[in-house]
Design an enzyme around this catalytic site. Structure first.
Site, PDB file in Angstrom:
ATOM      1  N   LYS A  13       0.832  -1.212   0.000  1.00  0.00           N
ATOM      2  CA  LYS A  13       0.000   0.000   0.000  1.00  0.00           C
ATOM      3  C   LYS A  13       0.861   1.254   0.000  1.00  0.00           C
ATOM      4  O   LYS A  13       2.038   1.236   0.406  1.00  0.00           O
ATOM      5  CB  LYS A  13      -0.945   0.024   1.206  1.00  0.00           C
ATOM      6  CG  LYS A  13      -0.277   0.001   2.588  1.00  0.00           C
ATOM      7  CD  LYS A  13       0.070   1.356   3.167  1.00  0.00           C
ATOM      8  CE  LYS A  13       0.618   1.253   4.595  1.00  0.00           C
ATOM      9  NZ  LYS A  13       1.262   2.490   5.078  1.00  0.00           N
ATOM     10  N   ASP A 137      -2.553  -2.203  10.109  1.00  0.00           N
ATOM     11  CA  ASP A 137      -2.806  -2.076   8.667  1.00  0.00           C
ATOM     12  C   ASP A 137      -3.350  -3.351   8.029  1.00  0.00           C
ATOM     13  O   ASP A 137      -3.580  -3.382   6.814  1.00  0.00           O
ATOM     14  CB  ASP A 137      -1.507  -1.699   7.932  1.00  0.00           C
ATOM     15  CG  ASP A 137      -1.079  -0.270   8.226  1.00  0.00           C
ATOM     16  OD1 ASP A 137      -1.924   0.515   8.701  1.00  0.00           O
ATOM     17  OD2 ASP A 137       0.101   0.042   7.977  1.00  0.00           O
TER      18      ASP A 137
HETATM   19  O1  C5P Z   1      -0.174  -2.415  14.719  1.00  0.00           O
HETATM   20  P1  C5P Z   1       1.258  -2.430  14.258  1.00  0.00           P
HETATM   21  O2  C5P Z   1       2.050  -3.543  14.891  1.00  0.00           O
HETATM   22  O3  C5P Z   1       1.409  -2.377  12.778  1.00  0.00           O
HETATM   23  O4  C5P Z   1       1.866  -1.068  14.785  1.00  0.00           O
HETATM   24  C1  C5P Z   1       3.243  -0.908  15.003  1.00  0.00           C
HETATM   25  C2  C5P Z   1       3.457   0.242  15.957  1.00  0.00           C
HETATM   26  O5  C5P Z   1       3.093   1.475  15.340  1.00  0.00           O
HETATM   27  C3  C5P Z   1       2.642   0.195  17.231  1.00  0.00           C
HETATM   28  O6  C5P Z   1       3.279  -0.556  18.227  1.00  0.00           O
HETATM   29  C4  C5P Z   1       2.551   1.657  17.612  1.00  0.00           C
HETATM   30  O7  C5P Z   1       3.739   2.067  18.253  1.00  0.00           O
HETATM   31  C5  C5P Z   1       2.528   2.365  16.260  1.00  0.00           C
HETATM   32  N1  C5P Z   1       1.158   2.719  15.811  1.00  0.00           N
HETATM   33  C6  C5P Z   1       0.480   3.758  16.450  1.00  0.00           C
HETATM   34  N2  C5P Z   1      -0.776   4.086  16.052  1.00  0.00           N
HETATM   35  C7  C5P Z   1      -1.379   3.432  15.021  1.00  0.00           C
HETATM   36  C8  C5P Z   1      -0.700   2.389  14.344  1.00  0.00           C
HETATM   37  C9  C5P Z   1       0.563   2.053  14.775  1.00  0.00           C
HETATM   38  O8  C5P Z   1       1.009   4.370  17.376  1.00  0.00           O
HETATM   39  N3  C5P Z   1      -2.601   3.775  14.665  1.00  0.00           N
END
Ligand code: C5P
Length: 300
Positions: A13, A137
């Site tokens: 993406k 995502d």
């Molecule tokens: O959910 P994912 O593991 O992809 O997210 C990685 C990191 O990105 C999370 O641990 C967080 O620190 C940050 N994040 C965030 N807010 C979001 C998505 C991700 O702070 N909406």
């Protein structure tokens, strides 16, 4: 005869826009984004097996308890209660630590592939609910196309396909860790907020100039990716209508009027020695491509 093997394509993406609009419990951030699936794919093969194995040939991504493909397989077995095994091979074509959702695409590809392989018939909403527990995502990686995405990344509003265009994506040699980018955002904030609503309206109107005018990323200034301004300047010099970082970086891309314009610009940018990819918008999300689904015959 149960299926033995399925092949899945899971698109990467780009963020056509990304704004940070607040904070959420658990340290997450409330986001407002327009996300676009692109024709750069993770290719997955899933085979029935007595064991659970994940291979990522040619990739440095470790297969450990953090690996999104492995976590997705475990989450699928947990949700369905199936007592089975699967052998998963992921050919990673998406750059890592790029902000292009490669890890999320791997998770989405595994969920879609296992759903087909085991005939589990989970709905898109069930897959999205499982996916949301794996990474912010992943629901978008399942849905694909063009979406306005809010909340943590789990509130999806599918939009009509974005106007035809071409993308040139430049990946610097140093990537960005998403949690670290958000930590820097918490310390530094941003003076810049793209107008995601205006961009949604431009997508709905099929107005590429409007999509480009509203393109922007609130994480760009604090991402720590040193090369962003230089890459943006090079993309603009090569004819990009807009240029911006995607996700939390480090990839930076340009929007061109056509795929052919993007191809021509990529040639010039490759001279810099950085990794350069071209893509166009993809209208779907992670999907099984083999065995091909029989097309329903029109009623006579
Ligand atoms: O959910 P994912 O593991 O992809 O997210 C990685 C990191 O990105 C999370 O641990 C967080 O620190 C940050 N994040 C965030 N807010 C979001 C998505 C991700 O702070 N909406």
């Amino acid at each position: 005869m149960p299926l033995q093997t399925v092949t899945v394509l899971a698109p990467a993406k780009l963020n056509l826009s990304l704004d940070v609009v607040g904070t959420l419990p658990g340290g997450y951030h409330a986001l407002d984004m327009v996300m676009q699936a692109v024709t750069l794919y993770e290719e997955l093969t899933l085979r029935r097996s007595p064991f659970l194995t994940v291979r990522m040939p040619g990739s440095f991504v470790p297969v450990n308890e953090k690996n999104t493909a492995l976590r997705a397989a475990l989450a699928f077995f947990d949700y369905t209660g199936l007592l089975a095994g699967v052998d998963i091979t992921v050919h990673k074509n998406t750059p890592v630590r790029a902000g292009m959702g490669g890890g999320s695409a791997d998770a989405a590809g595994v969920l879609v592939g296992m759903n087909e392989l085991f005939g589990a018939r989970l709905s898109m909403s069930e897959l999205c609910a499982i996916g949301a527990g794996l990474g912010a995502d992943v629901p978008f990686a399942l849905m694909g196309g063009t979406c306005r995405v809010q909340g943590k990344g789990d509130l999806l509003k599918p939009l009509p396909p974005c106007p035809a265009c071409g993308f040139v994506i430049v990946m610097p040699s140093v990537g960005v860790s998403t949690p670290e980018a958000f930590k820097r955002y918490d310390a530094l904030g941003t003076p810049f907020h793209p107008d995601c609503e205006a961009q949604e309206q431009a997508v709905r109107a099929g107005d590429l100039a409007g999509v480009c005018a509203a393109a922007g990323n609130a994480l760009e200034a604090c991402s720590g990716a040193a090369k962003t301004p230089a890459i943006r300047a090079a993309l603009t010099a090569a004819g990009a209508r807009a240029s911006l970082m995607t996700g939390s970086g480090a990839a930076v891309y340009g929007i061109f009027a056509t795929g052919a314009e993007a191809q021509a610009a990529a040639g010039a940018l490759r001279q810099s020695g950085q990794k350069v990819y071209t893509a166009v918008p993809d209208r779907g999300g992670a999907r099984v491509v083999c065995p091909a689904r029989a097309k329903p015959q029109p009623a006579r």
